[in-house]
Scaffold this motif. Structure first.
Motif, PDB file in Angstrom:
ATOM      1  N   TRP A 173      -7.746  -1.274  -5.772  1.00 21.36           N
ATOM      2  CA  TRP A 173      -7.125  -0.179  -5.013  1.00 21.36           C
ATOM      3  C   TRP A 173      -7.220   1.121  -5.794  1.00 21.36           C
ATOM      4  O   TRP A 173      -7.542   2.175  -5.235  1.00 21.36           O
ATOM      5  CB  TRP A 173      -5.667  -0.525  -4.722  1.00 21.36           C
ATOM      6  CG  TRP A 173      -4.948   0.463  -3.849  1.00 21.36           C
ATOM      7  CD1 TRP A 173      -4.881   0.453  -2.489  1.00 21.36           C
ATOM      8  CD2 TRP A 173      -4.194   1.600  -4.281  1.00 21.36           C
ATOM      9  NE1 TRP A 173      -4.129   1.516  -2.037  1.00 21.36           N
ATOM     10  CE2 TRP A 173      -3.686   2.242  -3.122  1.00 21.36           C
ATOM     11  CE3 TRP A 173      -3.885   2.154  -5.521  1.00 21.36           C
ATOM     12  CZ2 TRP A 173      -2.901   3.395  -3.175  1.00 21.36           C
ATOM     13  CZ3 TRP A 173      -3.107   3.296  -5.588  1.00 21.36           C
ATOM     14  CH2 TRP A 173      -2.628   3.908  -4.427  1.00 21.36           C
ATOM     15  N   SER A 177       0.837   4.166  -2.768  1.00 23.33           N
ATOM     16  CA  SER A 177       0.533   5.534  -2.337  1.00 23.33           C
ATOM     17  C   SER A 177       1.644   6.500  -2.730  1.00 23.33           C
ATOM     18  O   SER A 177       1.390   7.641  -3.126  1.00 23.33           O
ATOM     19  CB  SER A 177       0.315   5.580  -0.818  1.00 23.33           C
ATOM     20  OG  SER A 177      -0.839   4.844  -0.457  1.00 23.33           O
ATOM     21  N   GLN A 226       0.829  -1.202   0.000  1.00 23.24           N
ATOM     22  CA  GLN A 226       0.000   0.000   0.000  1.00 23.24           C
ATOM     23  C   GLN A 226       0.868   1.259   0.000  1.00 23.24           C
ATOM     24  O   GLN A 226       0.569   2.242  -0.682  1.00 23.24           O
ATOM     25  CB  GLN A 226      -0.906  -0.001   1.237  1.00 23.24           C
ATOM     26  CG  GLN A 226      -1.907  -1.134   1.287  1.00 23.24           C
ATOM     27  CD  GLN A 226      -3.277  -0.751   0.747  1.00 23.24           C
ATOM     28  OE1 GLN A 226      -3.515   0.392   0.400  1.00 23.24           O
ATOM     29  NE2 GLN A 226      -4.168  -1.722   0.680  1.00 23.24           N
TER      30      GLN A 226
END
Length: 313
Positions: free
Chosen positions: A285, A241, A237
């Protein structure tokens, strides 16, 4: 029944194999072979992989693949889904390109790797595609590329060349290796003595003691030694990001702009494509973080934008 997780750790080396669905031919044309290699080395760039050897046969492929970071699963998902999408689009087909899950046999060390490299390079001879004296001329083998200058980025040989014969990664070293492999290709009895047979079976290539130690350490098949699944997911993640933050800066946008109407905007599609192609971010996502709504909606947008780009190219 849930699938078992693959063993991953930084610096792991694998023998990766997969076949066409129903054993259909994958690489029946030069264009198909070139397309696979293009995607493979895109994956190398994205995931930081090192390719020690590869060979493409008509209905399957072999890779000797090293992962400096524990990302085999993410990288192989990207590679195989990318290849399937591109092949199906070119052939105007749909459905599964590969027969199922790829094999990924762990490789113990340089001693095991040097045998695996020979095994991979000998595949065209073993399959009677080329005679032994022509093994170095098989187009769809890394042997045909490793000695060329400049070499494809991510294709490496220094360590296993030294382990195989004490040879340097230079013209003289390559001449010595090609001579050795040509002689080996012509002597099938020597394949047994050099232990370059049966390296597509099982789950690991190495000594019995090492296999027992790995099996014990990964009795539960943890995703990464010393790390929990939640920690691995957190790292993934964070990587996605970070990529999103970079893409937003390049576009002159911020997080608030992602929620502006309409939700479908060209710059957002560009960001999604960039994160998908270069960071391996999954559609679910991306749909959530880029405020596209349902994952299927974003997948459709990306598919249409890809077709439009091809049409106008």
């Amino acid at each position: 029944m849930a699938r078992k997780l693959r063993i991953q750790y930084g610096g792991a080396i694998y023998h990766v194999i997969n076949r066409g669905n129903y054993r259909r031919d994958l690489f029946e044309s030069a264009g198909a072979g070139d397309a696979f290699l293009k995607a493979l080395f895109e994956a190398v760039e994205i995931y930081g992989w090192r390719i020690h050897a590869y060979v493409l046969m008509r209905n399957h492929y072999h890779l000797a693949l090293e992962t400096p970071d524990p990302n085999l699963v993410d990288g192989m998902h990207w590679l195989q889904s990318t290849i399937a999408t591109r092949f199906n689009r070119f052939r105007r087909e749909s459905g599964h390109l590969f027969q199922g899950r790829y094999q990924s046999l762990l490789v113990e060390d340089m001693s095991a790797l040097r045998r695996l490299v020979d095994y991979i390079h000998l595949n065209p001879v073993r399959a009677k595609v080329v005679p032994p004296e022509q093994v170095k001329n098989y187009r769809w083998s890394s042997l045909a590329r490793l000695g060329k200058v400049p070499r494809t980025k991510g294709l490496v040989a220094k360590d296993w060349l030294a382990a195989r014969g004490g040879w340097s990664d230079n013209a003289a070293g390559w001449k010595a290796y090609e001579s050795y492999l040509t002689k080996l290709a012509a002597d099938e009895a020597q394949w047994e003595r050099e232990e370059v047979v049966g390296l597509s079976k099982g789950w690991a290539i190495g000594s019995a003691g090492w296999r027992r130690a790995i099996a014990k350490d990964h009795a539960a098949l943890a995703l990464n030694p010393g790390m929990e699944r939640a920690e691995i997911e957190e790292i993934r993640q964070a990587t996605w990001s970070e990529g999103l933050a970079d893409a937003l800066r390049q576009a002159g946008k911020n997080e608030m702009d992602l929620k502006s109407r309409p939700l479908k905007q060209p710059w957002k599609l560009k960001v999604a494509r960039q994160l998908r192609d270069h960071r391996g971010a999954p559609i679910t996502w991306l749909a959530d973080r880029l405020a596209f709504g349902r994952p299927a909606t974003l997948r459709s947008y990306l598919s249409r934008s890809g077709r439009n780009a091809q049409t106008t190219a």
